[in-house]
Design a protein around this motif. Structure first.
Motif, short mmCIF file in Angstrom:
data_model
loop_
_atom_site.label_atom_id
_atom_site.label_comp_id
_atom_site.label_asym_id
_atom_site.label_seq_id
_atom_site.Cartn_x
_atom_site.Cartn_y
_atom_site.Cartn_z
N HIS A 161 18.92 -14.08 -0.09
CA HIS A 161 18.55 -12.25 -0.35
C HIS A 161 17.93 -11.32 -1.56
CE1 HIS A 161 19.57 -13.32 4.39
NE2 HIS A 161 20.38 -12.88 4.08
N HIS A 162 18.05 -12.00 -2.56
CA HIS A 162 18.14 -11.32 -3.67
C HIS A 162 18.75 -10.04 -4.05
CE1 HIS A 162 14.37 -13.94 -4.16
NE2 HIS A 162 13.77 -13.45 -2.40
N LEU A 163 20.28 -10.22 -3.72
CA LEU A 163 21.15 -9.14 -3.42
C LEU A 163 21.96 -9.39 -4.70
CD1 LEU A 163 22.07 -8.92 0.04
CD2 LEU A 163 20.18 -6.82 -1.50
N ALA A 164 22.84 -8.32 -5.46
CA ALA A 164 23.90 -8.86 -6.00
C ALA A 164 25.26 -8.33 -5.51
CB ALA A 164 24.07 -7.04 -6.93
N ILE A 165 26.61 -8.64 -6.14
CA ILE A 165 27.60 -9.32 -5.27
C ILE A 165 28.64 -8.73 -5.78
CG2 ILE A 165 29.79 -10.99 -5.12
CD1 ILE A 165 27.71 -12.70 -4.99
N ALA A 166 29.22 -7.99 -5.20
CA ALA A 166 30.55 -6.47 -5.09
C ALA A 166 32.10 -6.93 -4.96
CB ALA A 166 30.37 -5.95 -5.02
N ILE A 167 32.56 -6.62 -6.40
CA ILE A 167 33.93 -7.88 -5.61
C ILE A 167 35.20 -7.04 -6.50
CG2 ILE A 167 34.40 -9.76 -8.05
CD1 ILE A 167 34.65 -11.70 -6.28
N GLU A 168 36.22 -7.00 -6.33
CA GLU A 168 37.29 -6.85 -6.78
C GLU A 168 37.83 -6.88 -8.24
OE1 GLU A 168 40.13 -5.31 -3.31
OE2 GLU A 168 40.31 -7.05 -2.96
N ASP A 169 38.34 -5.87 -9.63
CA ASP A 169 38.38 -6.26 -10.12
C ASP A 169 40.83 -6.55 -10.07
OD1 ASP A 169 39.20 -7.30 -12.89
OD2 ASP A 169 38.80 -4.77 -13.28
N LEU A 170 40.59 -7.91 -9.53
CA LEU A 170 42.18 -7.81 -9.48
C LEU A 170 42.80 -8.07 -10.54
CD1 LEU A 170 41.89 -9.76 -5.69
CD2 LEU A 170 42.55 -7.25 -5.74
N ASP A 171 43.91 -7.81 -10.68
CA ASP A 171 44.91 -8.24 -11.48
C ASP A 171 46.12 -8.03 -10.94
OD1 ASP A 171 46.41 -9.37 -13.79
OD2 ASP A 171 46.04 -7.52 -14.83
N PHE A 172 47.04 -9.05 -10.76
CA PHE A 172 48.62 -9.06 -9.78
C PHE A 172 49.74 -9.52 -11.09
CE2 PHE A 172 46.60 -10.30 -5.78
CZ PHE A 172 46.45 -9.21 -5.32
N THR A 173 49.62 -8.97 -12.13
CA THR A 173 50.23 -9.83 -13.12
C THR A 173 51.75 -9.43 -13.57
OG1 THR A 173 48.34 -9.71 -14.89
CG2 THR A 173 50.86 -9.42 -15.61
N ALA A 174 51.59 -7.61 -12.84
CA ALA A 174 52.40 -6.30 -11.93
C ALA A 174 53.06 -6.76 -10.92
CB ALA A 174 52.74 -5.03 -12.83
N GLU A 175 51.76 -7.47 -10.33
CA GLU A 175 52.75 -7.46 -8.51
C GLU A 175 53.78 -8.68 -8.41
OE1 GLU A 175 52.29 -4.54 -7.09
OE2 GLU A 175 51.58 -3.54 -7.88
#
Length: 545
Positions: A364-378
């Protein structure tokens, strides 16, 4: 209700800084393996001594000391091997310092959380933003003891960092600990010794730009011939001119082999590493090089045609395609993976899920959006307490592996990755999009709604669909507005204007008494002067089937 934290702006993720490919060395003779073991053992002992000297220098190390270390190693090997060994030592020491700082930050987080929970009354209930007090006096007493233990550890780590002391184990601390409990590790003494020696060998050389095939120490020609420049004490083992040893096998890189061939043909720098896998009883050759810096694409480019929002979960990736206005298009997609089993199986599962996602985005010639996750403190147990299942869930999320794999694989396919702040995406996605996207023919999950929220944040839209509709029978009746106004539409977050006509449902528009003589009535702010306002139609993906 607590104050909401500020949400960071989305950004385009830069591509990988380097490339690493691997192939097997098949067809080695017994003499080849013996030479590799001898060279690796000699250089490994030199690397251990150099690392010991670097750790002893601590924070007082400077370029002069680095030059002295290199001269010492050069006298027992060669200048190129000495450069590779000292550089690897410097990188290993710097990595240990970064790990030491991360451990100090983890101890601070644990100490602050325990102190906060100890200050609360026993049995006090917590909220979604912070945990409550401990459940019993016995647990309170045990955590008080643990607080003193962590404080002692923090003081020791701080003292080591200020003095420049680091603790590094060549070969791996995990393997070293297995030596004290071979039965639990399911190893014998001989088997452990093989792993330990193989882990401490040193057979890696940095690339040299402008040199033949990009490396003079470990050279791989375009036809697959592998040769090694022997250290000075082992020059008698050479079977080729200029103190080189040529392996009997021929090798080649199947993955990115054309890129590698183009690079060595232009004499671009390529670093090589030879290592031995004790479990498989096989030798491998790894080639790596750096990518030239590329200017990051502006964020408006991937937003112009819409994108795909992706929500990361413990067992699958939930994705939904969005148009430029933030409307979901088509049906949600799910890409499952199984993270049980050994590390190669988990890595293969992640790669399989990502390649299907990327192929869908490329079609579909689309970009991908994803979360900048970081569970270091969690991940700390001090925050979540006895919620072992939840701690296991967030610890099982392949955050770092998925992020690194996705960026590298997307760069090969020319797909743009947009990272967004993960704050409130699951909560607001379920609040604003779960119910409107659920129909008789489609069961939408919270993860699907979160993917819509992630995509809308990457597009620069608000996560919520619209403001709350008017009261019943003023405009829309009992139905919620499901159409999404365009990003540039004026008044898209305001209340809907009233359409001219009677205020009751008993008469049709312009059919009531004195309907044609509205201007004759001296009323302030009468609605006859307003222009006609019509809401945009529903997108095709949201019409009831």
């Amino acid at each position: 209700m607590g104050e909401l934290r500020e949400v960071a702006a989305p950004f385009v993720v830069p591509g990988p800084a380097g490339v690493s490919i691997r192939c097997g060395l098949e067809g080695l003779t017994g003499q080849d393996e013996e030479v590799l073991r001898t060279v690796g053992g000699l250089l490994g002992s030199l690397a251990s001594r150099d690392l010991k000297a670097r750790c002893a220098a601590g924070l007082d190390h400077d370029s002069d000391q680095w030059a002295r270390r290199k001269r010492v190693v050069t006298g027992q090997s060669s200048s190129r091997w000495a450069g590779s060994i000292t550089k690897a030592t410097h990188d290993q020491w710097a990595l240990a310092r970064r790990g030491q700082l991360a451990h100090i930050q983890h101890l601070r987080t644990s100490i602050d959380m325990i102190a906060f929970r100890l200050s609360l009354p026993v049995g006090a209930k917590g909220s979604k933003g912070s945990p409550g007090g401990y459940r019993s006096r016995q647990e309170w007493f045990a955590k008080a003891r643990r607080l003193h233990l962590l404080q002692d550890r923090l003081e020791r780590e701080r003292a080591d960092r200020e003095a420049g002391r680091v603790r590094v184990v060549r070969g791996g601390k995990k393997l070293l600990r297995h030596r004290h409990n071979l039965q639990a590790a399911r190893l014998t003494g001989t088997r452990w010794r093989e792993r330990w020696e193989a882990g401490r060998w040193f057979l890696q050389a940095d690339g040299e730009s402008g040199k033949r095939c990009g490396n003079e120490t470990i050279r791989v020609t375009p036809d697959g011939e592998v040769s090694i420049k022997l250290p000075a004490p082992l020059a008698g083992l050479a079977n080729a001119p200029h103190g080189r040893y040529v392996l009997a096998c021929r090798t080649g890189f199947r993955h990115r082999g054309e890129q590698w061939a183009d690079r060595i043909s232009a004499n671009g720098a390529v670093a090589y590493r030879i290592h031995y896998d004790v479990e498989r009883d096989r030798w491998y050759l790894t080639a790596s090089w750096q990518n030239p810096p590329v200017r990051t694409m502006p964020l408006e480019a991937p937003r112009s045609g819409g994108l795909i929002g992706v929500d990361t979960n413990a067992d699958h990736l939930a994705a939904w395609r969005l148009d430029p206005h933030g409307n979901p298009v088509g049906e949600p997609r799910r890409f499952p993976y199984d993270l049980s089993g050994n590390a190669p199986h988990r890595d293969a599962q992640v790669r399989h899920a990502l390649i299907r996602l990327l192929h869908w985005a490329r079609r579909h010639h689309l970009a991908i959006a994803i979360e900048d996750l970081d569970f270091t403190a969690e991940k700390t147990r001090e925050k979540h307490g006895r919620r072992k299942s939840f701690r296991k869930l967030i610890s099982g999320l392949p955050v770092s592996t998925l992020r690194a794999r996705l960026v590298a694989m997307a760069a090969e396919l020319g797909i743009v990755i947009v990272a967004v702040d993960p704050a409130y995406t699951s909560k607001w996605g379920a609040q604003h999009w779960l119910r409107p996207l659920t129909s008789k023919n489609r069961a939408t999950t919270r993860h699907d709604a979160a993917s819509v929220a992630i995509g809308r944040r990457a597009l620069g839209h608000r996560i919520r669909r619209r403001t709350a509709p008017p009261h019943t029978h003023q405009s829309d009746g009992c139905r919620h507005r499901t159409a999404q106004a365009g990003h540039g539409a004026q008044g898209r977050e305001e209340s809907r204007p009233r359409i001219p006509g009677p205020r009751t449902r008993s008469d049709g528009a312009e059919c009531g008494a004195k309907a044609a003589d509205q201007y004759a009535q001296h009323r302030s702010g009468h609605t006859a002067g307003h222009g006609f306002w019509q809401q945009d139609p529903l997108p095709l993906s949201l019409q009831e089937r």
